[in-house]
Enzyme design. Structure first.
Site, short mmCIF file in Angstrom:
data_model
loop_
_atom_site.label_atom_id
_atom_site.label_comp_id
_atom_site.label_asym_id
_atom_site.label_seq_id
_atom_site.Cartn_x
_atom_site.Cartn_y
_atom_site.Cartn_z
N ASP A 120 8.17 -6.30 2.01
CA ASP A 120 6.93 -5.53 1.91
C ASP A 120 6.36 -5.30 3.30
O ASP A 120 6.52 -6.13 4.19
CB ASP A 120 5.92 -6.21 0.98
N GLU A 165 -5.78 -11.85 -2.50
CA GLU A 165 -5.74 -12.95 -1.54
C GLU A 165 -7.06 -12.99 -0.79
O GLU A 165 -7.95 -12.19 -1.03
CB GLU A 165 -4.56 -12.79 -0.58
#
Length: 221
Positions: A25, A116
């Protein structure tokens, strides 16, 4: 394919030795990526940052997405959640309008919601509601539930360990270790595991928990 059906199909392979498909990613922090070299090294998918909140568009998303497509990678976009700034629905719609959509062409992963950081001042129940708002909005527009990216600590702190998404949303587990450990939130397994933040061709190293046929099924729906 609904998540419950996907789980059933996935677990039917339980008596076999499951393969793992490499991927990675990226975001604008990787301004130049050699997608062809990544593919030639064995990578078959990449997840690319598209948006954040309701005002930020990753400046490298379009170039990354085009490069990944030309290299033959299965690809998808991700949205960095800002739960304290606007509703889940507003952020899902912004993501959808700026690269986060899905189509059943067999090479596009459902969008990923990146969870997150801190809990943005939300209670566990409010955070679960926010994620559900995002997820249901995305599903309503695409027919697919988004992947949920998180780590065990965040999920425990910010959602109270909720198992509300086990039957709908595939888990992308962030855990930098030699083993994935026990998934949070009651998920029976991870769909993708981000196992370190150093990939040879840029970004983070990921692995899909299955073989290439199953990865294509995730993309196809």
């Amino acid at each position: 394919m609904k998540m419950k059906a996907f789980i059933t199909a996935f677990l039917s392979f339980g008596s076999l030795a499951l393969a793992a498909v490499p991927g990675f990613d990226i975001s604008h922090y990787q301004p130049s990526v050699d997608f062809t070299a990544a593919y030639n090294s064995g990578a078959r998918f990449v997840i690319i940052k598209a948006t954040e909140g309701t005002s930020y568009k990753d400046p490298k998303f379009s170039a990354h997405y085009t490069g990944a497509t030309k290299a033959g990678l299965i690809r998808g976009g991700y949205h960095f959640a800002r739960p304290g700034s606007s509703s889940g629905a507003a952020q899902a719609n912004y993501f959808l309008a700026n690269g986060g959509g899905w189509s059943g062409d067999g090479i596009t992963l459902p969008g990923m919601l990146d969870l997150e950081g801190d809990c943005a001042g939300l209670s566990a129940s409010a955070m679960v509601s926010w994620i559900r708002d995002f997820s249901n909005t995305y599903h309503g527009k695409t027919g697919r539930y988004p992947l949920l990216y998180t780590n065990p600590s965040w999920w425990s702190s910010c959602t109270g360990g909720s198992n509300a998404f086990v039957n709908t949303n595939p888990l992308v587990l962030a855990r930098y270790s030699s083993s994935a450990g026990t998934p949070p939130g009651g998920w029976p397994y991870y769909t993708i595991w981000q196992f370190n933040d150093s990939y040879k061709y840029g970004g983070d190293s990921d692995t899909f928990n299955g073989d290439i046929t199953q990865l294509k099924k995730l993309a196809k729906g």
